[in-house]
Design a protein around this motif. Structure first.
Motif, short mmCIF file in Angstrom:
data_model
loop_
_atom_site.label_atom_id
_atom_site.label_comp_id
_atom_site.label_asym_id
_atom_site.label_seq_id
_atom_site.Cartn_x
_atom_site.Cartn_y
_atom_site.Cartn_z
N LEU A 7 0.55 -1.05 -0.19
CA LEU A 7 -0.01 -0.02 0.07
C LEU A 7 1.20 1.38 0.46
N VAL A 8 0.07 2.22 -0.81
CA VAL A 8 0.77 3.55 -0.21
C VAL A 8 0.14 4.35 0.08
N VAL A 9 0.56 4.68 2.03
CA VAL A 9 -0.69 5.68 2.22
C VAL A 9 0.26 7.30 2.50
N ILE A 10 -1.26 8.07 2.19
CA ILE A 10 -0.74 9.77 2.29
C ILE A 10 -0.93 10.39 3.41
N THR A 11 -0.63 11.15 4.34
CA THR A 11 -0.76 12.03 5.22
C THR A 11 -0.22 13.32 4.92
N LEU A 59 3.09 13.37 2.94
CA LEU A 59 4.06 11.85 3.01
C LEU A 59 3.52 10.98 2.40
N LEU A 60 3.95 9.94 1.19
CA LEU A 60 4.11 8.78 0.78
C LEU A 60 4.51 8.03 1.95
N ILE A 61 3.66 6.72 2.02
CA ILE A 61 4.84 5.85 2.88
C ILE A 61 3.65 4.37 2.68
N LYS A 62 5.06 4.10 2.37
CA LYS A 62 5.12 2.84 1.89
C LYS A 62 5.26 1.31 2.42
N THR A 63 3.79 0.71 2.44
CA THR A 63 3.65 -0.05 4.06
C THR A 63 3.05 -1.44 3.09
N THR A 64 2.09 -2.32 4.08
CA THR A 64 1.95 -4.18 3.76
C THR A 64 0.42 -3.68 4.33
N ARG A 65 -0.73 -4.25 3.47
CA ARG A 65 -2.01 -4.43 4.07
C ARG A 65 -1.93 -5.13 5.65
N ALA A 66 -0.97 -5.73 5.87
CA ALA A 66 -0.78 -5.96 7.24
C ALA A 66 -0.08 -5.78 8.31
N LEU A 71 0.22 0.96 11.38
CA LEU A 71 0.66 2.47 10.86
C LEU A 71 0.10 3.30 11.41
N GLU A 72 -1.56 2.68 11.32
CA GLU A 72 -2.68 4.27 11.08
C GLU A 72 -2.50 4.43 12.44
N ILE A 86 -5.98 10.41 6.27
CA ILE A 86 -5.05 8.86 6.34
C ILE A 86 -5.74 7.75 5.27
N VAL A 87 -5.37 8.55 4.01
CA VAL A 87 -5.48 7.30 2.66
C VAL A 87 -4.77 6.19 2.15
N ALA A 88 -5.81 5.46 1.90
CA ALA A 88 -4.54 4.35 1.47
C ALA A 88 -4.67 3.79 0.66
#
Length: 113
Positions: A7-11, A59-66, A71-72, A86-88
């Protein structure tokens, strides 16, 4: 749901200090493999019945769904806003080696959960 999906999460943050602090917290918690701090932008949005304008740092944050829930939680704990953005977004495709690297960097001691 594929827990290994990247996922790419934006905040957005109001200033450099809070952006740097949140970036550090996300990386230290191993809930993000990489965080891109982008240059400031102007945001306009509805808040409490009025249109507001603010200078914010995305911020563009790279993570996984798991790792998303963890992260949130880190974002909510360290973010100065009452209701942070917080948008994934799911990654539909990418360089396999990079996506594997994201998964490896965010895997917890129990394999990423």
């Amino acid at each position: 749901m594929d827990a290994s999906q990247v996922l790419v999460v934006i905040t957005t943050l109001p200033d450099e200090d809070s952006a740097a602090a949140l970036t550090r917290a996300l990386l230290e918690a191993r809930v993000a493999a990489c965080v891109n701090r982008l240059p400031a932008c102007e945001s306009q949005y509805w808040w409490q019945g009025a249109v507001e304008t603010a200078r914010e740092l995305p911020l563009l944050i790279k993570t996984t769904r798991a790792r998303y829930d963890a992260l949130e939680a880190v974002i909510r704990q360290h973010h100065p806003y009452d209701v942070p953005e917080i948008v994934a977004l799911p990654v539909a495709a990418g360089l396999p080696a990079y996506l594997d690297w994201v998964r490896e960097q965010t895997a917890g001691p129990d394999g990423g959960a």
